[in-house]
Design an enzyme around this catalytic site. Structure first.
Site, PDB file in Angstrom:
ATOM      1  N   ALA A  50       0.833  -1.376  -0.069  1.00 18.08           N
ATOM      2  CA  ALA A  50      -0.319  -0.019   0.081  1.00 18.08           C
ATOM      3  C   ALA A  50       0.927   1.261   0.053  1.00 18.08           C
ATOM      4  O   ALA A  50       1.770   1.422   0.467  1.00 18.08           O
ATOM      5  CB  ALA A  50      -0.777  -0.097   1.202  1.00 18.08           C
ATOM      6  N   VAL A  91       0.847   3.129   4.574  1.00 18.25           N
ATOM      7  CA  VAL A  91       1.094   2.052   5.671  1.00 18.25           C
ATOM      8  C   VAL A  91       0.440   2.333   7.003  1.00 18.25           C
ATOM      9  O   VAL A  91       1.016   3.360   7.441  1.00 18.25           O
ATOM     10  CB  VAL A  91       2.450   1.461   5.437  1.00 18.25           C
ATOM     11  CG1 VAL A  91       2.445   0.163   6.346  1.00 18.25           C
ATOM     12  CG2 VAL A  91       2.827   0.807   4.222  1.00 18.25           C
ATOM     13  N   ASP A 128     -13.586   8.320   0.609  1.00 14.06           N
ATOM     14  CA  ASP A 128     -13.494   6.726   0.100  1.00 14.06           C
ATOM     15  C   ASP A 128     -14.085   5.888   1.307  1.00 14.06           C
ATOM     16  O   ASP A 128     -13.380   5.020   1.663  1.00 14.06           O
ATOM     17  CB  ASP A 128     -12.116   6.410  -0.107  1.00 14.06           C
ATOM     18  CG  ASP A 128     -11.725   5.088  -0.972  1.00 14.06           C
ATOM     19  OD1 ASP A 128     -12.881   4.673  -1.456  1.00 14.06           O
ATOM     20  OD2 ASP A 128     -10.824   4.674  -1.089  1.00 14.06           O
TER      21      ASP A 128
END
Length: 445
Positions: A74, A77, A186
């Site tokens: 990712a 992190v 999101d």
């Protein structure tokens, strides 16, 4: 099902209605409206951490400490970290140069850090040194909604727990909206985490973008609000759309693109959307209400979507087993985090077995020799054995064979009788089995 429409003209009327009986909603939520002061007392005040503190807390950002589900792959992190006061926290490390302006990052993080709510994973700190940008939040030990919903081991997430998730997340979003933090970036099943009591909470990390100029949505475009695809901008109604996608996840137990789900709903195939593993756990009427709510949230036109207060009023009445703990519903065991060690100066001196410091502190507080063991300060002493941390320190300070534990009390041999304060010397007692003096080791909390 006639109330499911492509445009929901009755939403505005419902949104504008005030709850006449606030107590009724509170009861439906299981008494959820606690005083915010209680939250502020439990959650630490937001602060700036040094990079060295967070490096130490994460063992140098060790890969063994990574808890984000994408691991090292990712761009940002998340680590499980342990601060000096024994508090576990989650540390999010942003990719290099994601926020070039350190002051802008700190200002944005500080704004989020002012939010405090029991349905949020509260942000408690940040760090901006060199090109490092980090956020520090409460640690949630019971994983994400994504894991419990899509990757369960022993049992699927029960229906009542899914209802609790939609309720608590609606409360979290409504609080953010009330505090003028209307944009959440999101929102998805990874952003919902479960605390030590198994209660779902909304991650505060989503209240900040992953980078100053980055995108607000990193998930599949099929789950992205239509207006974001058109303009690249996020508006408060975009958050409602994302809430609708989480609702679909909870209803179906899998990822269903909103457009496909809406086609099923319009075709009156409401129960086709439902997770087959939930059969027999829910009333069709309740499931229908949630499907209808998802439909309203997923309207293509932002103005046709409900607001956060409507969400809360819609899902609160569906809660049935409010007296059952989340841990019980999920079949989980309590994960007890160690309480931060908080000692007074006298407590710290006792922890270090520094009798000279103990003596000095007692003298400064007016503790006189002639007052002896009857002094009221004695009443505040707790025996050392009741504090595992201090008990372990004793074992390090004296050899195990020299420590005598008698029930709830601990006796240790005098190390420096001449330097010991008179009050401690007065507590000496002769052991019938040992030929030297022993003293109580008290600690004032």
């Amino acid at each position: 099902m006639g109330c499911i429409q492509s445009r929901t003209s009755n939403i505005q009327t419902l949104q504008d209605e005030e709850l006449v009986e606030g107590e009724k909603l509170d009861l439906l939520n299981g008494g959820e409206h606690r005083d915010q002061e209680d939250i502020n007392q439990v959650v630490p005040v937001f602060k700036e951490y040094s990079l060295s503190e967070l490096k130490q807390a994460t063992n140098g950002f060790s890969s063994d400490k990574i808890v984000s589900e994408s691991g090292e792959k990712a761009p940002n992190v998340v680590y499980k970290a342990k601060l000096d006061n024994s508090r576990f926290v989650a540390v999010k490390r942003f990719s290099k140069l994601s926020w070039p302006d350190a002051q802008q990052f700190i200002a944005e993080a500080s704004g989020v850090g002012k939010l405090r709510h029991k349905r949020l994973v509260n942000l408690i700190g940040c760090c901006a040194e060199g090109d490092e940008r980090l956020l520090v939040a409460e640690f949630m030990p019971n994983d994400t909604l994504s894991k419990h919903l899509f990757h369960w081991d022993k049992q699927p997430l029960p229906w009542e727990m899914r209802l609790r998730v939609v309720n608590y997340i609606a409360q979290a979003l409504d609080h953010c909206n009330t505090e003028n933090r209307k944009i959440y970036h999101d929102l998805n099943a990874y952003r919902v985490l479960f605390d030590e009591d198994g209660d779902p909470r909304l991650s505060s990390f989503g209240l900040m973008k992953n980078s100053r100029d980055g995108k607000s949505y990193s998930t599949n475009l099929a789950y992205t609000p239509p207006e974001f695809l058109r303009t690249g901008r996020v508006i408060p109604e975009s958050v409602i759309y994302s809430y609708g996608t989480v609702l679909l996840d909870l209803l179906s137990g899998k990822h269903i693109p909103p457009s496909h789900a809406l086609d099923l709903i319009r075709g009156k195939n409401v129960l086709v959307v439902m997770d087959s593993s939930l059969e027999g756990q829910y009333a069709n009427e309740d499931a229908t209400k949630l499907v209808e709510l998802a439909s309203k949230c997923l309207q293509s036109e932002a103005r046709d979507r409900p607001n956060t207060k409507f969400l809360v009023s819609a899902v609160a009445p569906l809660q049935k087993q409010t007296e059952v703990t989340s841990l019980s519903l999920m079949g989980l065991q309590k994960v007890t985090a160690p309480s931060p060690a908080m000692f007074s100066p006298l407590g710290k001196a006792c922890a270090k077995m520094d009798l000279t410091a103990v003596h000095d502190i007692l003298l400064k507080t007016g503790y006189r020799d002639e007052e002896g063991a009857e002094n009221e300060v004695k009443q505040q002493f707790l025996w050392l054995s009741s504090t595992p941390f201090i008990s372990a320190s004793l074992d390090a300070f004296f050899s195990p064979s020299s420590i005598l534990r008698a029930g709830p009390e601990i006796y240790v041999p005098q190390r420096k009788p001449k330097n010991c304060c008179p009050q401690l010397q007065q507590n000496l007692t002769k052991s019938t089995t040992f030929d030297h003096s022993w003293i109580y080791c008290p600690i004032l909390i």
